[in-house]
Motif scaffolding. Structure first.
Motif, PDB file in Angstrom:
ATOM      1  N   ARG A 192       6.745  -3.729  -9.915  1.00 56.56           N
ATOM      2  CA  ARG A 192       7.816  -3.764  -8.932  1.00 56.56           C
ATOM      3  C   ARG A 192       8.496  -2.407  -8.741  1.00 56.56           C
ATOM      4  O   ARG A 192       9.125  -2.160  -7.718  1.00 56.56           O
ATOM      5  N   VAL A 193       8.385  -1.530  -9.731  1.00 54.29           N
ATOM      6  CA  VAL A 193       8.980  -0.188  -9.595  1.00 54.29           C
ATOM      7  C   VAL A 193       7.896   0.852  -9.305  1.00 54.29           C
ATOM      8  O   VAL A 193       8.132   2.063  -9.454  1.00 54.29           O
ATOM      9  N   GLY A 194       6.709   0.396  -8.930  1.00 55.58           N
ATOM     10  CA  GLY A 194       5.658   1.302  -8.511  1.00 55.58           C
ATOM     11  C   GLY A 194       4.793   1.863  -9.611  1.00 55.58           C
ATOM     12  O   GLY A 194       4.006   2.788  -9.358  1.00 55.58           O
ATOM     13  N   LEU A 195       4.882   1.333 -10.836  1.00 54.44           N
ATOM     14  CA  LEU A 195       4.071   1.824 -11.952  1.00 54.44           C
ATOM     15  C   LEU A 195       2.858   0.907 -12.087  1.00 54.44           C
ATOM     16  O   LEU A 195       2.968  -0.243 -12.526  1.00 54.44           O
ATOM     17  N   LYS A 196       1.686   1.425 -11.706  1.00 57.46           N
ATOM     18  CA  LYS A 196       0.486   0.607 -11.648  1.00 57.46           C
ATOM     19  C   LYS A 196      -0.541   0.980 -12.723  1.00 57.46           C
ATOM     20  O   LYS A 196      -1.306   0.130 -13.186  1.00 57.46           O
ATOM     21  N   THR A 197      -0.604   2.251 -13.092  1.00 51.73           N
ATOM     22  CA  THR A 197      -1.638   2.706 -14.022  1.00 51.73           C
ATOM     23  C   THR A 197      -1.012   3.227 -15.312  1.00 51.73           C
ATOM     24  O   THR A 197       0.184   3.554 -15.368  1.00 51.73           O
ATOM     25  N   ILE A 198      -1.856   3.339 -16.341  1.00 53.49           N
ATOM     26  CA  ILE A 198      -1.385   3.838 -17.630  1.00 53.49           C
ATOM     27  C   ILE A 198      -0.986   5.306 -17.510  1.00 53.49           C
ATOM     28  O   ILE A 198      -0.010   5.759 -18.114  1.00 53.49           O
ATOM     29  N   GLY A 199      -1.739   6.057 -16.685  1.00 52.58           N
ATOM     30  CA  GLY A 199      -1.414   7.467 -16.520  1.00 52.58           C
ATOM     31  C   GLY A 199      -0.024   7.692 -15.961  1.00 52.58           C
ATOM     32  O   GLY A 199       0.590   8.740 -16.205  1.00 52.58           O
ATOM     33  N   ALA A 200       0.495   6.711 -15.219  1.00 49.18           N
ATOM     34  CA  ALA A 200       1.820   6.865 -14.620  1.00 49.18           C
ATOM     35  C   ALA A 200       2.937   6.827 -15.652  1.00 49.18           C
ATOM     36  O   ALA A 200       4.047   7.309 -15.386  1.00 49.18           O
ATOM     37  N   ILE A 201       2.678   6.264 -16.842  1.00 52.19           N
ATOM     38  CA  ILE A 201       3.758   6.152 -17.832  1.00 52.19           C
ATOM     39  C   ILE A 201       3.528   7.016 -19.064  1.00 52.19           C
ATOM     40  O   ILE A 201       4.423   7.123 -19.908  1.00 52.19           O
ATOM     41  N   ILE A 202       2.343   7.634 -19.193  1.00 48.29           N
ATOM     42  CA  ILE A 202       2.032   8.369 -20.425  1.00 48.29           C
ATOM     43  C   ILE A 202       3.060   9.457 -20.711  1.00 48.29           C
ATOM     44  O   ILE A 202       3.513   9.619 -21.846  1.00 48.29           O
ATOM     45  N   ASP A 203       3.449  10.218 -19.659  1.00 47.66           N
ATOM     46  CA  ASP A 203       4.355  11.361 -19.873  1.00 47.66           C
ATOM     47  C   ASP A 203       5.784  11.073 -19.447  1.00 47.66           C
ATOM     48  O   ASP A 203       6.619  11.995 -19.395  1.00 47.66           O
ATOM     49  N   MET A 204       6.100   9.834 -19.150  1.00 48.87           N
ATOM     50  CA  MET A 204       7.468   9.514 -18.738  1.00 48.87           C
ATOM     51  C   MET A 204       8.403   9.533 -19.943  1.00 48.87           C
ATOM     52  O   MET A 204       7.968   9.329 -21.088  1.00 48.87           O
ATOM     53  N   PRO A 205       9.697   9.780 -19.735  1.00 46.09           N
ATOM     54  CA  PRO A 205      10.668   9.708 -20.841  1.00 46.09           C
ATOM     55  C   PRO A 205      10.614   8.343 -21.513  1.00 46.09           C
ATOM     56  O   PRO A 205      10.564   7.298 -20.845  1.00 46.09           O
ATOM     57  N   ARG A 206      10.615   8.347 -22.805  1.00 50.33           N
ATOM     58  CA  ARG A 206      10.395   7.112 -23.566  1.00 50.33           C
ATOM     59  C   ARG A 206      11.626   6.207 -23.606  1.00 50.33           C
ATOM     60  O   ARG A 206      11.505   4.989 -23.570  1.00 50.33           O
ATOM     61  N   SER A 207      12.798   6.799 -23.734  1.00 46.63           N
ATOM     62  CA  SER A 207      14.013   5.975 -23.876  1.00 46.63           C
ATOM     63  C   SER A 207      14.248   5.069 -22.680  1.00 46.63           C
ATOM     64  O   SER A 207      14.495   3.861 -22.845  1.00 46.63           O
ATOM     65  N   PRO A 208      14.176   5.569 -21.443  1.00 48.23           N
ATOM     66  CA  PRO A 208      14.380   4.653 -20.301  1.00 48.23           C
ATOM     67  C   PRO A 208      13.323   3.547 -20.223  1.00 48.23           C
ATOM     68  O   PRO A 208      13.642   2.415 -19.872  1.00 48.23           O
ATOM     69  N   LEU A 209      12.067   3.893 -20.565  1.00 52.39           N
ATOM     70  CA  LEU A 209      11.023   2.865 -20.546  1.00 52.39           C
ATOM     71  C   LEU A 209      11.317   1.759 -21.558  1.00 52.39           C
ATOM     72  O   LEU A 209      11.171   0.567 -21.260  1.00 52.39           O
ATOM     73  N   THR A 210      11.728   2.172 -22.765  1.00 57.33           N
ATOM     74  CA  THR A 210      12.027   1.175 -23.805  1.00 57.33           C
ATOM     75  C   THR A 210      13.218   0.328 -23.402  1.00 57.33           C
ATOM     76  O   THR A 210      13.224  -0.900 -23.586  1.00 57.33           O
ATOM     77  N   ALA A 211      14.257   0.970 -22.871  1.00 56.80           N
ATOM     78  CA  ALA A 211      15.474   0.237 -22.504  1.00 56.80           C
ATOM     79  C   ALA A 211      15.197  -0.792 -21.412  1.00 56.80           C
ATOM     80  O   ALA A 211      15.772  -1.884 -21.414  1.00 56.80           O
ATOM     81  N   ARG A 212      14.306  -0.451 -20.470  1.00 60.35           N
ATOM     82  CA  ARG A 212      14.094  -1.353 -19.324  1.00 60.35           C
ATOM     83  C   ARG A 212      12.979  -2.357 -19.557  1.00 60.35           C
ATOM     84  O   ARG A 212      13.063  -3.513 -19.119  1.00 60.35           O
ATOM     85  N   PHE A 213      11.892  -1.935 -20.244  1.00 59.65           N
ATOM     86  CA  PHE A 213      10.720  -2.807 -20.337  1.00 59.65           C
ATOM     87  C   PHE A 213      10.412  -3.281 -21.758  1.00 59.65           C
ATOM     88  O   PHE A 213       9.443  -4.009 -21.967  1.00 59.65           O
ATOM     89  N   GLY A 214      11.219  -2.858 -22.722  1.00 64.60           N
ATOM     90  CA  GLY A 214      11.017  -3.331 -24.082  1.00 64.60           C
ATOM     91  C   GLY A 214      10.168  -2.395 -24.911  1.00 64.60           C
ATOM     92  O   GLY A 214       9.430  -1.546 -24.396  1.00 64.60           O
TER      93      GLY A 214
END
Length: 524
Positions: A192-214
């Motif tokens: 829903r936020v446009g993240l479809k592939t693993i490559g899209a999240i590999i280098d993203m900041p970790r804290s926001p990902l954990t806070a929003r998606f667990g």
């Protein structure tokens, strides 16, 4: 070629597993689907290639599928049968490595670190595996990588291949997020936020990902990339000692199997001796050419590492299960494993008593292998003077540091115990007896509706139980824990009995049961 010390994990996926199982059982001409309940609806659980070409997919409502294609062959879901077949395939894959885990409902995970060189390399191993799966009628996809997550992702969503360690990022980047084995709600939220592939999240900041998606999202990503170790839990415990042999031509004769056992046992003996161990339980696994396994296990009475003794052990087992062995078209691999090992210090040989003890142990092992470990038993002395609980029987192969007989023999020689009958009843049986005086021997007694007149009596021999054993003695004996006066008596027919009176008249008080008579055994 030498074995690699780097971790190498294989993911085996059987994409048409459920429908392939049905096609192995019966001839099918129409497109095949497996249907089952999900909630209140009947949906398609699995489809074959023909059904997929018709535009059907797993998860579709069964009613819709029937409306589109009335000629569908619909088979009810049988998760139990699928699970049993997957277990059988996992057993069969033990020929490649002992580290095999089920990846239900339609896959397996294998740790092949240091194993592929036995087949000439990883590609040769995969080719052998694929050839056997194809012959068995299964569609498959196999990938090998340095982590479980990367291998699983490549097998299910990527290009099946044998990837080098360190290539995990390149494997994962183009794949969908479902390849990380994430729960569907998490994948939907990321989409829903446009993240479809693993490559899209590999280098993203970790804290926001954990806070929003667990935390599970980054945990699975780190495992797949090799940043965090993901353990593989094998279905079966790993044997501490293993030796195996592959055959260019399958073997079927019992003599060939036993010859192989002796050769493998010789290799095991070297490893056991190096570490000062001996085998207490050994298992022979025979791999049939059609994928069926035959397991034969045998226990030993003491730690064992002599190859000839191991061969004799399995000779007895094979003699017992000859019909069950059924080699089919032959065995193309054999594995001998020590499931349980114990310390076996070096001992002096050739001194008579030690040799005799060794022969006794070999006899016990052979009888246990042929008749069953629970049917060959030995007597172990207990700390009680009460005859019926003074000893117990245990399987003869059971390890007991002190069987109690040394102390018993010292005690007996010190106090000169009276003779005991050759036949001792498991529990004393009550009798009706008449004595001339209350504390004297019986003049006559009635046992099992027969009257016996006593002509000779010797005794009494008094035996009393220990107070801390009273409860136990009361449970196992109808005589309870009261003091006993034993008499050796002979009747007019020459039969000799061991009788006792439970309880003393001097201890009789109102409200307590009077002394009672019992027969406990027979002499001669």
């Amino acid at each position: 070629m030498t074995a690699s010390s780097s971790p190498r994990l294989m993911s085996l996926w059987l994409p048409r597993f459920a429908t392939d199982r049905i096609r192995r059982l019966r001839e099918i001409t129409a497109p095949l689907v497996i249907a089952g309940k999900r909630g209140n609806a009947d949906v398609l659980i699995a489809i074959d290639d023909s059904a997929e070409q018709l535009g059907l997919s797993a998860g579709m409502a069964l009613a819709q599928a029937r409306a589109m294609h009335p000629t569908l062959d619909v088979v009810p879901e049988d998760a139990r049968a699928d699970g049993e077949l997957l277990d059988s395939i996992a057993d069969w894959c033990l020929r490649y490595t002992p580290l095999v885990a089920c990846d239900a409902p339609d896959g397996l995970l294998l740790d092949i670190s240091g194993c592929a060189h036995l087949y000439g390399g990883e590609r040769e191993l995969v080719a052998d595996l694929g050839r056997r799966l194809t012959q068995a009628g299964f569609a498959y996809r196999v990938a090998i990588a340095g982590t479980i997550g990367a291998a699983w992702a490549a097998a299910h969503d990527g290009r099946p291949d044998a990837y080098k360690n360190g290539e995990e990022r390149d494997i994962l980047a183009p794949l969908p997020l479902s390849a990380l084995r994430l729960p569907p709600p998490v994948i939907a939220s990321l989409g829903r936020v446009g993240l479809k592939t693993i490559g899209a999240i590999i280098d993203m900041p970790r804290s926001p990902l954990t806070a929003r998606f667990g935390a599970e999202l980054l945990r699975q990503l780190d495992r797949a990339l090799g940043r965090e170790h993901e353990p593989l839990t094998p279905r079966l415990p790993i044997a501490p000692y293993v030796a195996e042999k592959r055959f260019h031509e399958p073997i079927a004769r019992e003599e060939d199997v036993l010859r192989t056992v002796e050769k493998l046992a010789t290799r095991l003996a070297t490893a056991l001796e190096r570490r000062g161990d001996g085998a207490r339980r050994i298992e022979l696994t025979l791999f049939r050419t059609d994928g069926v396994l035959r397991r034969i296990a045998a226990g030993t009475a003491r730690p064992l590492r002599d190859a000839a003794d191991m061969r004799a052990l399995f000779a007895e087992r094979l003699a017992t299960i000859a019909d069950e062995l059924d080699p089919g078209f032959g065995f193309d691999m054999a594995r001998l494993s020590v499931l349980i090992a114990e310390p076996a210090p070096a001992e002096q040989i050739g001194m008579g008593s030690a040799d005799d003890a060794g022969e006794l142990v070999r006899l016990v092992d052979r009888l246990s292998a042929r008749l069953g470990a629970q049917r060959v038993r030995r007597v172990v002395a207990q700390d009680s003077h009460i005859p019926e609980i003074a000893s117990i029987t245990l399987p003869a192969q059971t390890t007991v540091k002190d069987d109690g007989w040394a102390a018993f023999n010292r005690h007996r020689s010190a106090i000169e115990l009276a003779p005991r009958p050759l036949r001792l009843l498991s529990k004393p049986e009550p009798i009706e007896a008449v004595a001339e005086v209350p504390d004297g021997p019986p003049l006559r007694f009635k046992w099992r509706r027969a009257l016996h007149d006593v002509v000779v009596a010797e005794g009494p021999e008094r035996i009393e139980g220990a107070w801390w054993q009273e409860a136990n003695e009361a449970e196992v004996s109808p005589a309870g824990h009261r003091a006993r006066d034993y008499f050796r008596v002979e009747d007019k027919s020459g039969h000799r009995f061991w009788l006792f009176r439970a309880g003393l008249y001097r201890d009789l008080v109102p409200g307590t049961a009077p002394p009672a008579w019992f027969v406990h055994g027979m002499f001669g």
